[in-house]
Design a protein around this motif. Structure first.
Motif, short mmCIF file in Angstrom:
data_model
loop_
_atom_site.label_atom_id
_atom_site.label_comp_id
_atom_site.label_asym_id
_atom_site.label_seq_id
_atom_site.Cartn_x
_atom_site.Cartn_y
_atom_site.Cartn_z
N UNK A 69 84.89 -1.92 49.55
CA UNK A 69 84.12 -0.70 49.82
C UNK A 69 82.64 -0.93 49.49
N UNK A 70 81.78 -0.46 50.36
CA UNK A 70 80.33 -0.65 50.15
C UNK A 70 79.86 0.33 49.07
N UNK A 71 79.09 -0.17 48.12
CA UNK A 71 78.60 0.75 47.08
C UNK A 71 77.28 1.36 47.54
N UNK B 211 92.89 2.31 48.02
CA UNK B 211 92.67 3.09 49.24
C UNK B 211 91.17 3.30 49.43
N UNK B 212 90.68 3.09 50.65
CA UNK B 212 89.27 3.37 50.94
C UNK B 212 89.07 4.85 51.22
N UNK B 213 88.00 5.41 50.73
CA UNK B 213 87.71 6.83 51.00
C UNK B 213 86.39 6.94 51.77
N UNK B 214 86.10 8.16 52.23
CA UNK B 214 84.84 8.34 52.95
C UNK B 214 83.69 8.63 51.99
N UNK B 215 83.84 8.39 50.73
CA UNK B 215 82.84 8.51 49.67
C UNK B 215 82.58 9.95 49.24
N UNK C 129 75.66 7.95 53.94
CA UNK C 129 75.86 8.00 55.39
C UNK C 129 75.82 6.61 55.99
N UNK C 130 74.88 5.78 55.53
CA UNK C 130 74.81 4.39 56.00
C UNK C 130 76.15 3.71 55.70
N UNK C 131 76.68 3.96 54.51
CA UNK C 131 77.93 3.34 54.09
C UNK C 131 79.09 3.78 54.99
N UNK C 132 79.21 5.07 55.21
CA UNK C 132 80.34 5.56 56.02
C UNK C 132 80.28 4.97 57.42
N UNK C 133 79.09 4.94 58.03
CA UNK C 133 79.03 4.43 59.40
C UNK C 133 79.29 2.92 59.42
N UNK C 134 78.83 2.20 58.38
CA UNK C 134 79.09 0.75 58.34
C UNK C 134 80.56 0.45 58.08
#
Ligand code: SF4
Ligand code: SF4
Length: 364
Positions: free
Chosen positions: A131-133, A64-68, A150-155
């Motif tokens: 998922x982007x690290x 599952x992907x999370x919002x980090x 934040x960059x990760x969540x928006x991407x």
């Protein structure tokens, strides 16, 4: 089986002051029972791993992907789903995916539905954009030039479809890093902070806060010298030599290098850590000077998507981004992506050939 029995007899190691606790105690019982005795695994659908043991036991893992950055509300929500539809066992991957293990295939569908209903995507396996690290960013570190998470969540919002499907030529690892010198990693596509001006020195604070010899020693190009400014011991920077790396800022915060206008983002491509099919590769700079533009970083997202979809269209099956660029050549990469090529893209440093061991391949 023998290993699992040995584990049951063995006592958990004594907790130590630093480091994480022994993970075995938190594992799903089926995983402990079959530890080291797996026969094969496959993927029945994107986001689901299926492992079969020599004992005949089977286990399904839903990714599952999370919002980090998870607060108590999100953690309670996720744990409630795991308790209700799973079997109470979860783990986080190094890319902050949540993985939930269940012992019956019939439980997989309702579990996925519950996560989707709560707004969490299931995917990130196989040939997807996983998922982007990201590095720690403003939440935990004291020197970042941007909010990497934040960059990760928006991407990830932009690349949602590529997370839940497996339609890339090979897996794509994207990374971000919020300073130029520390904990960023190699990625198929990497978004890294890039300072473009030397540090601004607050001379009133240097003598109180900084150990000047260690700051001088930190500079990779010997651009820092001790100096007396306004009658106080301080430091000065030879701006012609300075490469704006930011290494002097962590040991000496009065040498402020983060700047709302001059700290930019750069994009690098073609890095990989794995030895599969080809040796590990260093990433190369392909776009620089992109605005550090929170909260959605649209300019960065546009360049990343341009590179990603060119790769998806042009690469052969199983080519990683770096393999694809090696095959078509850098001139063709810039032609296909439409990114401008400048003299600053040319890396003419050859020292690594002799000094860095970049592969686990055996060489003679
Ligand atoms: S990349 Fe740099 S700024 Fe970001 S968390 Fe790591 S050390 Fe801190
Ligand atoms: S930013 Fe880097 S190169 Fe410039 S003075 Fe500081 S340590 Fe030296």
């Amino acid at each position: 089986m023998a290993q699992a029995q040995a584990f049951e007899k063995k006592q958990m190691r004594t907790p130590i002051e630093s480091g994480c606790p022994d993970g075995m105690q938190f594992m799903h019982p089926l995983m402990v029972k079959n530890f080291g005795n797996w026969k094969y695994h496959d993927r029945p659908r994107p986001g689901v791993l299926h492992h079969v043991a020599y004992s005949g036991d089977e286990i399904w893992t839903v990714r599952v992907g999370t919002q980090r950055q998870l607060g108590p509300y999100e953690i309670n929500l996720l744990c409630d789903i795991v308790d209700k539809y799973g079997e109470g066992h979860v783990r986080f991957t190094i890319r902050s995916n949540l993985e939930v293990m269940v012992s019956k295939w019939e439980k997989v569908g309702p579990l996925i539905q519950a996560f989707n209903d709560a707004g969490y995507p299931v995917g990130g396996t196989g040939n997807s954009v996983t998922m982007i690290s990201h590095t720690q960013g403003w939440l935990h570190c004291d020197i970042p030039g941007t909010d990497a998470s934040g960059v990760v969540k928006s991407l990830m919002d932009e690349l949602y479809e590529e997370f839940i499907k497996e339609e890339m030529p090979n897996r794509v690892h994207i990374t971000t890093s919020c300073c130029q010198i520390n904990c960023g990693g190699q990625g198929d596509i990497a978004i890294n902070v890039q300072h473009t001006k030397p540090p601004k020195i607050n001379h009133d604070l240097v003598a109180n806060v900084c150990e000047r010899p260690s700051v001088v020693a930190r500079c990779p190009v010997a651009a820092i010298r001790p100096a007396i400014v306004n009658g106080k011991p301080s430091l000065e920077v030879d701006e012609k030599k300075c490469i704006c790396c930011g290494a002097c800022y962590p040991p000496c915060p009065p040498m402020q290098i983060n700047d709302p206008e001059h700290s930019k983002l750069a994009i690098w491509v073609g890095g990989k850590n794995s030895n599969a099919r080809s040796k590990p590769m260093f990433q190369k700079l392909v776009a620089a000077g992109l605005p550090n533009n929170p909260p959605r970083w649209p300019e960065v997202a546009a360049v990343v998507k341009k590179i990603l979809y060119t790769y998806k269209k042009d690469a052969r099956d199983w080519e990683r981004v770096g393999d694809w660029v090696e095959r078509i050549g850098w001139p063709r990469f810039f032609e296909l992506t439409g990114l401008p090529f400048t003299k600053f893209h040319i890396d003419n440093w050859r020292g690594a050939r002799n000094s860095l061991n970049a592969s686990a391949h055996i060489r003679f």
